[in-house]
Design a protein around this motif. Structure first.
Motif, PDB file in Angstrom:
ATOM      1  N   VAL A 113       0.844  -1.195   0.000  1.00 35.65           N
ATOM      2  CA  VAL A 113       0.000   0.000   0.000  1.00 35.65           C
ATOM      3  C   VAL A 113       0.878   1.243   0.000  1.00 35.65           C
ATOM      4  CG1 VAL A 113      -1.918  -1.123   1.205  1.00 35.65           C
ATOM      5  CG2 VAL A 113      -0.116   0.000   2.534  1.00 35.65           C
ATOM      6  N   VAL A 114       0.272   2.380  -0.308  1.00 33.05           N
ATOM      7  CA  VAL A 114       0.969   3.659  -0.252  1.00 33.05           C
ATOM      8  C   VAL A 114       1.371   3.928   1.204  1.00 33.05           C
ATOM      9  CG1 VAL A 114       0.766   6.144  -0.646  1.00 33.05           C
ATOM     10  CG2 VAL A 114      -0.370   4.533  -2.189  1.00 33.05           C
ATOM     11  N   PRO A 115       2.626   4.326   1.475  1.00 31.87           N
ATOM     12  CA  PRO A 115       3.042   4.555   2.862  1.00 31.87           C
ATOM     13  C   PRO A 115       2.255   5.686   3.512  1.00 31.87           C
ATOM     14  CG  PRO A 115       4.706   5.363   1.322  1.00 31.87           C
ATOM     15  CD  PRO A 115       3.713   4.570   0.522  1.00 31.87           C
ATOM     16  N   GLY A 116       1.987   5.521   4.807  1.00 34.43           N
ATOM     17  CA  GLY A 116       1.241   6.516   5.558  1.00 34.43           C
ATOM     18  C   GLY A 116       2.141   7.324   6.466  1.00 34.43           C
ATOM     19  N   GLN A 117       1.571   7.754   7.584  1.00 30.05           N
ATOM     20  CA  GLN A 117       2.298   8.651   8.485  1.00 30.05           C
ATOM     21  C   GLN A 117       3.465   7.965   9.179  1.00 30.05           C
ATOM     22  OE1 GLN A 117      -0.261  10.429  11.386  1.00 30.05           O
ATOM     23  NE2 GLN A 117       1.349  11.653  12.331  1.00 30.05           N
ATOM     24  N   PHE A 118       3.320   6.682   9.487  1.00 28.91           N
ATOM     25  CA  PHE A 118       4.312   6.021  10.342  1.00 28.91           C
ATOM     26  C   PHE A 118       5.180   4.999   9.613  1.00 28.91           C
ATOM     27  CE2 PHE A 118       0.654   7.125  13.086  1.00 28.91           C
ATOM     28  CZ  PHE A 118       1.286   8.080  13.878  1.00 28.91           C
ATOM     29  N   ASP A 119       4.949   4.793   8.312  1.00 31.32           N
ATOM     30  CA  ASP A 119       5.733   3.775   7.618  1.00 31.32           C
ATOM     31  C   ASP A 119       6.402   4.327   6.359  1.00 31.32           C
ATOM     32  OD1 ASP A 119       3.438   4.143   6.173  1.00 31.32           O
ATOM     33  OD2 ASP A 119       2.957   2.010   5.934  1.00 31.32           O
ATOM     34  N   ARG A 120       6.736   5.614   6.352  1.00 30.55           N
ATOM     35  CA  ARG A 120       7.410   6.205   5.191  1.00 30.55           C
ATOM     36  C   ARG A 120       8.871   5.762   5.175  1.00 30.55           C
ATOM     37  NH1 ARG A 120       4.352  10.171   2.702  1.00 30.55           N
ATOM     38  NH2 ARG A 120       6.078  11.334   1.784  1.00 30.55           N
ATOM     39  N   PRO A 121       9.327   5.151   4.082  1.00 25.85           N
ATOM     40  CA  PRO A 121      10.706   4.672   4.011  1.00 25.85           C
ATOM     41  C   PRO A 121      11.704   5.819   4.070  1.00 25.85           C
ATOM     42  CG  PRO A 121       9.343   3.717   2.276  1.00 25.85           C
ATOM     43  CD  PRO A 121       8.553   4.817   2.890  1.00 25.85           C
ATOM     44  N   GLN A 122      12.909   5.506   4.475  1.00 29.59           N
ATOM     45  CA  GLN A 122      13.977   6.507   4.552  1.00 29.59           C
ATOM     46  C   GLN A 122      14.414   6.953   3.160  1.00 29.59           C
ATOM     47  OE1 GLN A 122      17.378   5.199   6.798  1.00 29.59           O
ATOM     48  NE2 GLN A 122      18.659   6.932   6.170  1.00 29.59           N
ATOM     49  N   GLY A 123      14.476   6.021   2.210  1.00 28.72           N
ATOM     50  CA  GLY A 123      14.932   6.338   0.865  1.00 28.72           C
ATOM     51  C   GLY A 123      13.780   6.589  -0.079  1.00 28.72           C
ATOM     52  N   CYS A 124      13.723   5.828  -1.169  1.00 28.04           N
ATOM     53  CA  CYS A 124      12.644   5.955  -2.144  1.00 28.04           C
ATOM     54  C   CYS A 124      11.332   5.477  -1.530  1.00 28.04           C
ATOM     55  CB  CYS A 124      12.979   5.130  -3.384  1.00 28.04           C
ATOM     56  SG  CYS A 124      11.624   5.039  -4.584  1.00 28.04           S
ATOM     57  N   LEU A 125      10.272   6.283  -1.669  1.00 25.40           N
ATOM     58  CA  LEU A 125       8.997   5.936  -1.048  1.00 25.40           C
ATOM     59  C   LEU A 125       8.346   4.726  -1.702  1.00 25.40           C
ATOM     60  CD1 LEU A 125       7.428   9.476  -0.426  1.00 25.40           C
ATOM     61  CD2 LEU A 125       8.745   8.043   1.136  1.00 25.40           C
ATOM     62  N   PHE A 126       8.733   4.426  -2.929  1.00 25.04           N
ATOM     63  CA  PHE A 126       8.160   3.276  -3.624  1.00 25.04           C
ATOM     64  C   PHE A 126       8.962   1.995  -3.390  1.00 25.04           C
ATOM     65  CE2 PHE A 126       7.271   0.901  -7.710  1.00 25.04           C
ATOM     66  CZ  PHE A 126       5.944   0.605  -7.421  1.00 25.04           C
ATOM     67  N   SER A 127      10.118   2.092  -2.729  1.00 24.99           N
ATOM     68  CA  SER A 127      11.029   0.944  -2.605  1.00 24.99           C
ATOM     69  C   SER A 127      10.395  -0.302  -1.975  1.00 24.99           C
ATOM     70  CB  SER A 127      12.291   1.344  -1.833  1.00 24.99           C
ATOM     71  OG  SER A 127      11.977   1.821  -0.542  1.00 24.99           O
ATOM     72  N   ARG A 142       7.618  -1.568  -2.490  1.00 28.28           N
ATOM     73  CA  ARG A 142       6.725  -2.208  -3.450  1.00 28.28           C
ATOM     74  C   ARG A 142       7.393  -2.442  -4.803  1.00 28.28           C
ATOM     75  NH1 ARG A 142       1.386   1.428  -3.496  1.00 28.28           N
ATOM     76  NH2 ARG A 142       0.439  -0.534  -4.209  1.00 28.28           N
ATOM     77  N   CYS A 143       8.663  -2.050  -4.927  1.00 24.27           N
ATOM     78  CA  CYS A 143       9.345  -2.065  -6.222  1.00 24.27           C
ATOM     79  C   CYS A 143      10.190  -3.325  -6.382  1.00 24.27           C
ATOM     80  CB  CYS A 143      10.230  -0.826  -6.357  1.00 24.27           C
ATOM     81  SG  CYS A 143      11.140  -0.746  -7.906  1.00 24.27           S
ATOM     82  N   ARG A 144      10.057  -4.031  -7.487  1.00 23.82           N
ATOM     83  CA  ARG A 144      10.799  -5.269  -7.701  1.00 23.82           C
ATOM     84  C   ARG A 144      12.262  -5.018  -8.068  1.00 23.82           C
ATOM     85  NH1 ARG A 144      10.554  -7.242 -13.269  1.00 23.82           N
ATOM     86  NH2 ARG A 144       9.551  -5.707 -14.637  1.00 23.82           N
ATOM     87  N   PHE A 145      12.605  -3.761  -8.378  1.00 25.58           N
ATOM     88  CA  PHE A 145      13.995  -3.444  -8.718  1.00 25.58           C
ATOM     89  C   PHE A 145      14.774  -2.844  -7.545  1.00 25.58           C
ATOM     90  CE2 PHE A 145      11.572  -2.712 -12.752  1.00 25.58           C
ATOM     91  CZ  PHE A 145      12.080  -3.802 -13.449  1.00 25.58           C
ATOM     92  N   ALA A 146      14.117  -2.639  -6.395  1.00 22.23           N
ATOM     93  CA  ALA A 146      14.739  -1.907  -5.288  1.00 22.23           C
ATOM     94  C   ALA A 146      15.900  -2.684  -4.666  1.00 22.23           C
ATOM     95  CB  ALA A 146      13.687  -1.590  -4.226  1.00 22.23           C
ATOM     96  N   ASP A 147      16.949  -1.949  -4.290  1.00 23.13           N
ATOM     97  CA  ASP A 147      18.065  -2.526  -3.547  1.00 23.13           C
ATOM     98  C   ASP A 147      18.322  -1.665  -2.309  1.00 23.13           C
ATOM     99  OD1 ASP A 147      19.321  -0.246  -4.488  1.00 23.13           O
ATOM    100  OD2 ASP A 147      20.637  -1.293  -5.899  1.00 23.13           O
ATOM    101  N   GLU A 148      19.440  -1.910  -1.642  1.00 25.77           N
ATOM    102  CA  GLU A 148      19.731  -1.201  -0.398  1.00 25.77           C
ATOM    103  C   GLU A 148      19.860   0.303  -0.626  1.00 25.77           C
ATOM    104  OE1 GLU A 148      20.000  -0.951   3.644  1.00 25.77           O
ATOM    105  OE2 GLU A 148      19.447  -2.654   2.376  1.00 25.77           O
ATOM    106  N   ARG A 149      20.416   0.679  -1.745  1.00 26.59           N
ATOM    107  CA  ARG A 149      20.530   2.107  -2.069  1.00 26.59           C
ATOM    108  C   ARG A 149      19.153   2.753  -2.145  1.00 26.59           C
ATOM    109  NH1 ARG A 149      22.605   4.551  -7.848  1.00 26.59           N
ATOM    110  NH2 ARG A 149      23.003   6.701  -7.174  1.00 26.59           N
ATOM    111  N   CYS A 150      18.224   2.082  -2.783  1.00 25.36           N
ATOM    112  CA  CYS A 150      16.861   2.606  -2.903  1.00 25.36           C
ATOM    113  C   CYS A 150      16.205   2.753  -1.534  1.00 25.36           C
ATOM    114  CB  CYS A 150      16.010   1.680  -3.772  1.00 25.36           C
ATOM    115  SG  CYS A 150      16.634   1.427  -5.443  1.00 25.36           S
ATOM    116  N   ARG A 151      16.466   1.793  -0.651  1.00 23.52           N
ATOM    117  CA  ARG A 151      15.802   1.791   0.648  1.00 23.52           C
ATOM    118  C   ARG A 151      16.369   2.812   1.628  1.00 23.52           C
ATOM    119  NH1 ARG A 151      15.152  -3.731  -0.938  1.00 23.52           N
ATOM    120  NH2 ARG A 151      17.316  -4.259  -0.423  1.00 23.52           N
ATOM    121  N   THR A 152      17.583   3.306   1.390  1.00 19.75           N
ATOM    122  CA  THR A 152      18.237   4.184   2.371  1.00 19.75           C
ATOM    123  C   THR A 152      18.526   5.598   1.876  1.00 19.75           C
ATOM    124  OG1 THR A 152      20.397   3.317   1.676  1.00 19.75           O
ATOM    125  CG2 THR A 152      19.328   2.245   3.561  1.00 19.75           C
TER     126      THR A 152
END
Length: 329
Positions: free
Chosen positions: A272-286, A288-298
């Motif tokens: 689901v789309v991130p809300g108030q308490f679960d917004r990722p540190q890096g890319c907000l779509f990471s 849910r994204c099948r291409f995401a890696d550690e760089r995307c997440r941070t």
């Protein structure tokens, strides 16, 4: 000079548990006679962005922007009185639900004439004539009779047409249509969209269409701005966007269209789309994204530039494949 320029627009809402960012650094540019769609699933900040421009958000909202300029005027510095002369005259909006946006206590005619009274020097007879003209323009039969009706006495399609008539009353330079066909059946949807694009061409106004329906986008507009979790993640001409989307979210949206499905099972976007308490540190779509890696997440991704559709992505797609991933690794 662009008709509308918004730079780094952010909207925060005060909640019992803290601040929630609904719009996060969005840019919007609309030229004269432009046809722009803003798309994305629920929670992507499409409507909130435009309501911030209109000044229609509640007191719990805090709006900031580096630039909020319309037709050469800085909306951030205008007084409330000066801004009200622009909103409803030069900038007008068709709201998402006509039955809840029209005032049930007043007739359709009174509501259209009131807009004319506020923004023009027409006399009573001229306002009535203009109201009849508008009802005819949007295809409502027996306009004199319909002007005497209350909102609950009209069908959904008629109510939507009446709201369009009200929005067009003062010949705006910019019309914002927020999900104008959501509650209507397919036949009426096509009529409303054809009406809007026809009037846009006839009057020469710019049109911003807020929608989540990619089929509507393909048939209606010239440019598409994709939003996700309050951010703009892609901006392209409509043909380029459908032929070669550069952000994984855009590609996933298009892949979920039934007419594009290559398998019996329709593709979906997990999570689901991130809300108030679960917004990722890096890319907000990471998440849910099948291409995401550690760089995307941070690490928050940069704007990939115009050649890549301004994709907000570390590895923008070309022909469905991420670029620069091997180099980054």
């Amino acid at each position: 000079m662009a008709l509308l320029e918004i730079r780094n627009l952010s909207v925060d809402f005060a909640t019992a548990s803290g601040q929630f960012r609904a719009v996060d650094g969005v840019d919007v540019t609309v030229d004269q006679r432009d046809l722009l769609a803003i798309v994305g699933e629920s929670g992507s900040g499409k409507s909130v962005s435009m309501l911030a421009l209109m000044g229609l958000l509640p007191w719990t909202a805090t709006v900031t922007a580096d630039k909020l300029q319309f037709d050469g005027q800085d909306l951030r510095t205008l007084s409330g009185r000066a801004r009200r002369k622009i909103i409803g005259r030069d900038i007008s909006m068709i709201f998402q639900e006509p039955m809840s946006s029209l005032n049930p206590s007043f007739t359709i005619g009174w509501q259209i004439r009131e807009s004319l009274r506020k923004h023009t020097d027409m006399n009573r007879r001229q306002r009535q004539d203009r109201a009849v003209e508008l009802m005819q323009q949007v295809g409502i039969p027996a306009p004199e009779k319909r002007l005497q009706a209350y909102p609950h006495q009209l069908s959904g399609g008629m109510s939507q047409r009446a709201m369009i008539a009200m929005a067009l009353a003062n010949k705006p330079k910019l019309l914002i249509a927020d999900e104008p066909t959501t509650a209507l059946d397919v036949t009426i949807q096509a009529q409303i969209l054809e009406l809007l694009t026809g009037l846009q061409e006839e009057i020469g106004m710019a049109l911003v269409l807020i929608t989540h329906d990619m089929g509507v986008v393909a048939e209606t507009v010239e440019r598409v701005q994709v939003q996700y979790a309050g951010q703009r993640v892609e901006l392209q001409e409509v043909r380029g966007l459908f032929d070669d989307p550069h952000h994984p979210y855009t590609a996933a949206l298009l892949a979920a269209l039934p007419e594009r499905a290559t398998e019996r099972r329709l593709p979906t976007i997990p999570g689901v789309v991130p809300g108030q308490f679960d917004r990722p540190q890096g890319c907000l779509f990471s998440p849910r994204c099948r291409f995401a890696d550690e760089r995307c997440r941070t690490i928050r991704p940069p704007d990939a530039g115009a050649a890549m559709g301004h994709a907000l992505c570390h590895y923008p797609l070309v022909n469905g494949q991420p670029t620069g991933k091997e180099t980054a690794a």
